[in-house]
Design an enzyme around this catalytic site. Sequence first.
Site, PDB file in Angstrom:
ATOM      1  CB  ALA A  70      45.020 -34.239  -9.465  1.00 48.55           C
ATOM      2  CG  HIS A  74      46.720 -39.297   3.168  1.00 48.81           C
ATOM      3  ND1 HIS A  74      47.141 -40.589   3.317  1.00 48.81           N
ATOM      4  CD2 HIS A  74      47.687 -38.522   3.721  1.00 48.81           C
ATOM      5  CE1 HIS A  74      48.301 -40.596   3.954  1.00 48.81           C
ATOM      6  NE2 HIS A  74      48.646 -39.355   4.193  1.00 48.81           N
ATOM      7  CE  LYS A  90      42.687 -31.469  -0.044  1.00 49.44           C
ATOM      8  NZ  LYS A  90      44.016 -30.890   0.242  1.00 49.44           N
ATOM      9  CG  ASP A 189      53.185 -29.503   1.821  1.00 56.42           C
ATOM     10  OD1 ASP A 189      54.380 -29.708   1.511  1.00 56.42           O
ATOM     11  OD2 ASP A 189      52.271 -30.324   1.583  1.00 56.42           O
TER      12      ASP A 189
HETATM   13  N1  LIG Z   1      41.312 -26.253  -7.266  1.00 59.57           N
HETATM   14  C1  LIG Z   1      42.069 -27.041  -8.029  1.00 59.57           C
HETATM   15  N2  LIG Z   1      42.122 -26.864  -9.365  1.00 59.57           N
HETATM   16  C2  LIG Z   1      42.896 -27.640 -10.142  1.00 59.57           C
HETATM   17  N3  LIG Z   1      43.673 -28.646  -9.664  1.00 59.57           N
HETATM   18  C3  LIG Z   1      43.667 -28.874  -8.347  1.00 59.57           C
HETATM   19  C4  LIG Z   1      42.874 -28.104  -7.456  1.00 59.57           C
HETATM   20  N4  LIG Z   1      43.081 -28.568  -6.206  1.00 59.57           N
HETATM   21  C5  LIG Z   1      43.963 -29.564  -6.316  1.00 59.57           C
HETATM   22  N5  LIG Z   1      44.321 -29.775  -7.593  1.00 59.57           N
HETATM   23  C6  LIG Z   1      45.253 -30.799  -8.103  1.00 59.57           C
HETATM   24  O1  LIG Z   1      45.272 -31.871  -7.201  1.00 59.57           O
HETATM   25  C7  LIG Z   1      46.589 -32.057  -6.653  1.00 59.57           C
HETATM   26  C8  LIG Z   1      46.468 -32.507  -5.211  1.00 59.57           C
HETATM   27  O2  LIG Z   1      45.732 -31.532  -4.471  1.00 59.57           O
HETATM   28  P1  LIG Z   1      46.143 -31.151  -2.983  1.00 59.57           P
HETATM   29  O3  LIG Z   1      47.603 -30.800  -2.963  1.00 59.57           O
HETATM   30  O4  LIG Z   1      45.203 -30.129  -2.457  1.00 59.57           O
HETATM   31  O5  LIG Z   1      45.908 -32.558  -2.268  1.00 59.57           O
HETATM   32  P2  LIG Z   1      46.679 -33.179  -1.037  1.00 59.57           P
HETATM   33  O6  LIG Z   1      45.993 -34.443  -0.664  1.00 59.57           O
HETATM   34  O7  LIG Z   1      46.826 -32.167   0.026  1.00 59.57           O
HETATM   35  O8  LIG Z   1      48.084 -33.501  -1.663  1.00 59.57           O
HETATM   36  P3  LIG Z   1      49.455 -33.707  -0.919  1.00 59.57           P
HETATM   37  O9  LIG Z   1      49.143 -34.111   0.475  1.00 59.57           O
HETATM   38  O10 LIG Z   1      50.105 -34.805  -1.721  1.00 59.57           O
HETATM   39  O11 LIG Z   1      50.168 -32.377  -1.009  1.00 59.57           O
HETATM   40  C9  LIG Z   1      47.294 -30.709  -6.865  1.00 59.57           C
HETATM   41  O12 LIG Z   1      48.703 -30.840  -6.980  1.00 59.57           O
HETATM   42  C10 LIG Z   1      46.674 -30.244  -8.186  1.00 59.57           C
HETATM   43  O13 LIG Z   1      47.338 -30.864  -9.273  1.00 59.57           O
END
Ligand SMILES: Nc1ncnc2c1ncn2[C@@H]1O[C@H](COP(=O)(O)OP(=O)(O)OP(=O)(O)O)[C@@H](O)[C@H]1O
Length: 366
Positions: A70, A74, A90, A189
Amino acid sequence: MKTLQCFKQGDGNGGQGRRLERRLSLGDYKKAVSWSKYLVAPPGAKIRGGGDEELWSADLSKLEIRVKFASGRHSRVYSGRYAGREVAIKMVSQPEEDAALAAELERQFASEVALLLRLRHHNIISFVAACKKPPVFCIITEYMAGGSLRKYLHQQEPYSVPIELVLKLALDIARGMSYLHSQGILHRDLKSENVLLGEDMSVKVADFGISCLESQCGSGKGFTGTYRWMAPEMIKEKSHTRKVDVYSFGIVLWEILTALVPFSEMTPEQAAIAVALKNARPPLPPSCPLAMSHLISQCWATNPDRRPQFDDIVSVLESYKEALDDDPSFFVSYIPPPLQHQQHQQSLLRCFPRYKSLRRSASLKA
Ligand SMILES: Nc1ncnc2c1ncn2[C@@H]1O[C@H](COP(=O)(O)OP(=O)(O)OP(=O)(O)O)[C@@H](O)[C@H]1O
């Protein structure tokens, strides 16, 4: 090749690194390598730092990174194992060409780790460890095999999620949010993409990148939340309270009931203008049970003071669940003429004497 060593070193019990090499396609492998090369560490090494860093620094020799599954605005999210546990990793990479964004991402990383460290609730994602190797940061959390609620809803026909499941999902999210607010933290968010599901449909609220302690949230200036879910006062960059999360919860509840994307016919910017200037909200379908449409309308009220607290939302949803368990026709769909509405209120009062006070506190007035 250095990065290859990283994976092999991460093995710890021999051979795992080579197995990993075979599992990844060349493309996947290159993608994993491009950011994870920063996570090279001799076995047993910990990143040393002052203060809290000792509490959360990952032992990179225990980390095995698999494929990217996924991505966020950023970030890239990889599956993997840490100390024998299935995890999601992440990774956030600071852009070289944008110093302001790089600094903001570092601030968000520090804030997300600090908040995750103090949160422990079965409807909040569990923190495992983190690593800070500029220009790459990583946050390791428990892995949620069901993916995001958005992904799940995308796979459903519109209006097809059974009401029992709607209630279960809504309750779990509300419980997680109620806990979050009890800790003095605003999520800011909340959206279906940031609600993660387990294989057993367990529910966890995730992504605390722009969360804040209520006492330190400041105004919404320069704020990077997601417009379709964003409360009007936040779109207008006014000061805001925990009620912004209640607004977003109203939109998420609408998503669960409809399995649709809010304001899908608009761009995010158009949606923001419609919400903030024209009081637009996603249409509540006639089939939406009255009890739920009341709750949703209260949650996304324009005036934040009229939105209920999450504690009240949990109580109301629990009451609905009890009623549904007692009487499967409780949520029979109908368009509410005034008389039926009165009957509905009376039946609620019959079912739960507590409803009257809940109704008052959650402002669930007719
Ligand atoms: N612990 C996890 N288990 C499974 N999938 C996950 C997990 N953490 C994140 N994801 C997947 O990764 C995606 C992006 O993660 P996250 O929202 O934490 O990133 P982000 O960079 O903060 O995204 P954004 O800024 O676009 O909201 C989530 O929508 C989910 O699909």
